[in-house]
Design an enzyme around this catalytic site. Sequence first.
Site, PDB file in Angstrom:
ATOM      1  N   HIS A 288       0.544   3.495   2.707  1.00  0.00           N
ATOM      2  CA  HIS A 288       1.455   4.468   2.238  1.00  0.00           C
ATOM      3  C   HIS A 288       1.140   4.735   0.697  1.00  0.00           C
ATOM      4  CE1 HIS A 288       3.409   0.651   1.075  1.00  0.00           C
ATOM      5  NE2 HIS A 288       4.560   1.020   0.278  1.00  0.00           N
TER       6      HIS A 288
ATOM      7  N   HIS B 273       7.901  -4.159   4.487  1.00  0.00           N
ATOM      8  CA  HIS B 273       9.400  -4.341   3.746  1.00  0.00           C
ATOM      9  C   HIS B 273      10.063  -3.197   3.226  1.00  0.00           C
ATOM     10  CE1 HIS B 273       7.015  -5.541  -0.150  1.00  0.00           C
ATOM     11  NE2 HIS B 273       7.402  -4.310  -0.012  1.00  0.00           N
TER      12      HIS B 273
ATOM     13  N   HIS C 203      10.242  -4.867  -7.170  1.00  0.00           N
ATOM     14  CA  HIS C 203      10.241  -3.467  -7.450  1.00  0.00           C
ATOM     15  C   HIS C 203      11.223  -3.014  -8.417  1.00  0.00           C
ATOM     16  CE1 HIS C 203       9.265  -4.156  -3.072  1.00  0.00           C
ATOM     17  NE2 HIS C 203       8.399  -3.258  -3.123  1.00  0.00           N
TER      18      HIS C 203
ATOM     19  N   GLU D  27      -0.328  -3.381  -1.344  1.00  0.00           N
ATOM     20  CA  GLU D  27       0.524  -4.638  -0.877  1.00  0.00           C
ATOM     21  C   GLU D  27       0.112  -5.422  -0.032  1.00  0.00           C
ATOM     22  OE1 GLU D  27       5.081  -2.753  -1.938  1.00  0.00           O
ATOM     23  OE2 GLU D  27       4.559  -2.619   0.339  1.00  0.00           O
TER      24      GLU D  27
HETATM   25 FE   LIG Z   1       6.933  -3.049  -1.608  1.00  0.00          FE
END
Ligand SMILES: [Fe+2]
Lengths: 286, 119
Positions: free
Chosen positions: A194, A12, A59, A241
Amino acid sequence: MAEVIWGLATSHVPSIGAAMDNHKTEDAYWKPLFDGYAPARAWMAEHTPDVAIIVYNDHANAIDLAMMPTFAIGTADEYQVADEGWGPRNVPVVKGAPELSRHLLGSLVDDGFDMTVCQELEVDHGLTVPLSVYCPEPGDEWPCAVVPLLVNVIQYPQPTAARCLALGEALGKAIRSFPENIKVAVFGTGGMSHQLAGARAGLINEDFDRMFLKAIETDPESLAALSREDYVREAGSEGIEMIMWLIMRGALGSEISRVHDTYHVPASNTAAALALFENVAAKTTA
Amino acid sequence: MPAPTTPKVPGTYIFDVADNGRAYALNRMLGSFKDPRNREMFSADEAAYCDAYKLNPEQKEAILQRDWNRMLDLGGSIFYVFKLAVMDKKSMQDLGGIFTGMTTEEFVAALKAGGRHFG
Ligand SMILES: [Fe+2]
């Protein structure tokens, strides 16, 4: 009764949304990623759900550090698109499915998953980018209603991967006990590897990602057995995530087939992937 | 039984509840930038805005000097810190370069070449 017809796992990354919003999907940098999406999008356009349950994380937008629910569910009629600090994305407001939300909430709590309830929730890129991955040109309205399901992945201790898979299984059971004949899709979002900050910023671990992409279909239990430390070490501080994919996977059940997948590096600082699974059990009972 | 401790992974910030506690004012201020009026107010007088959010001297200095590494060391969460970076017209790739001692171009090139690999 309601049925889960498919599950979509997708990164996302905000820049994936920005590439669509700014018409850059044909640019050399972005084209390979969006070309990879095309077969999945074509298939999903032929298999449209009434409601999408989107498992994602906020976030620093709707949820701040004053209160951080481990698992939460939206129960509103609609969800506004958040201004994350640079103005909201120019995409339609997200319509809710409050009756389904309330049913899921009741069933999950009865099953021991004590969800936080969000009656007002601005949705950020974690939810709207996956919607755009499904439907790049929504026009004035998204093609389905949405139930947001939030997971804390940004503050340790996050829920364990095992707990996420178990929540997914309870979610699947909750969906199948909803008395209306509706078609439901479940989105698991985030990842892949990431890390945004620290000396390891820019980390990509393709071997781990490809292992995960395979095992999410065939052996989710092995992924549920990994510790939070395993996820952070192998996939980076934000790669954790990927535990949200396990919620989608748990909801799908055991009889699934892979429709399509794609993996691409990079989407800004991230390895991006999409994996689409059809619930074969739903197909045969339909 | 001792309380479970946050894992340690070299070269990696694992933002936890203890970080939330020590950097609460810092992250709260950074989070306020989701409101455009707050972005304007901060830009008009950065030091006064920091004081209004009760930042301690270290936190305030890191903000005013745009010491991105120090913001993280002091317990800043990257998703909060990023809101200030965007106000400064910095991208996550610019920050990635700063965190790793590379230029933005070098950092972007490393990602295009498949990302950075560790052990
Ligand atoms: Fe995220």
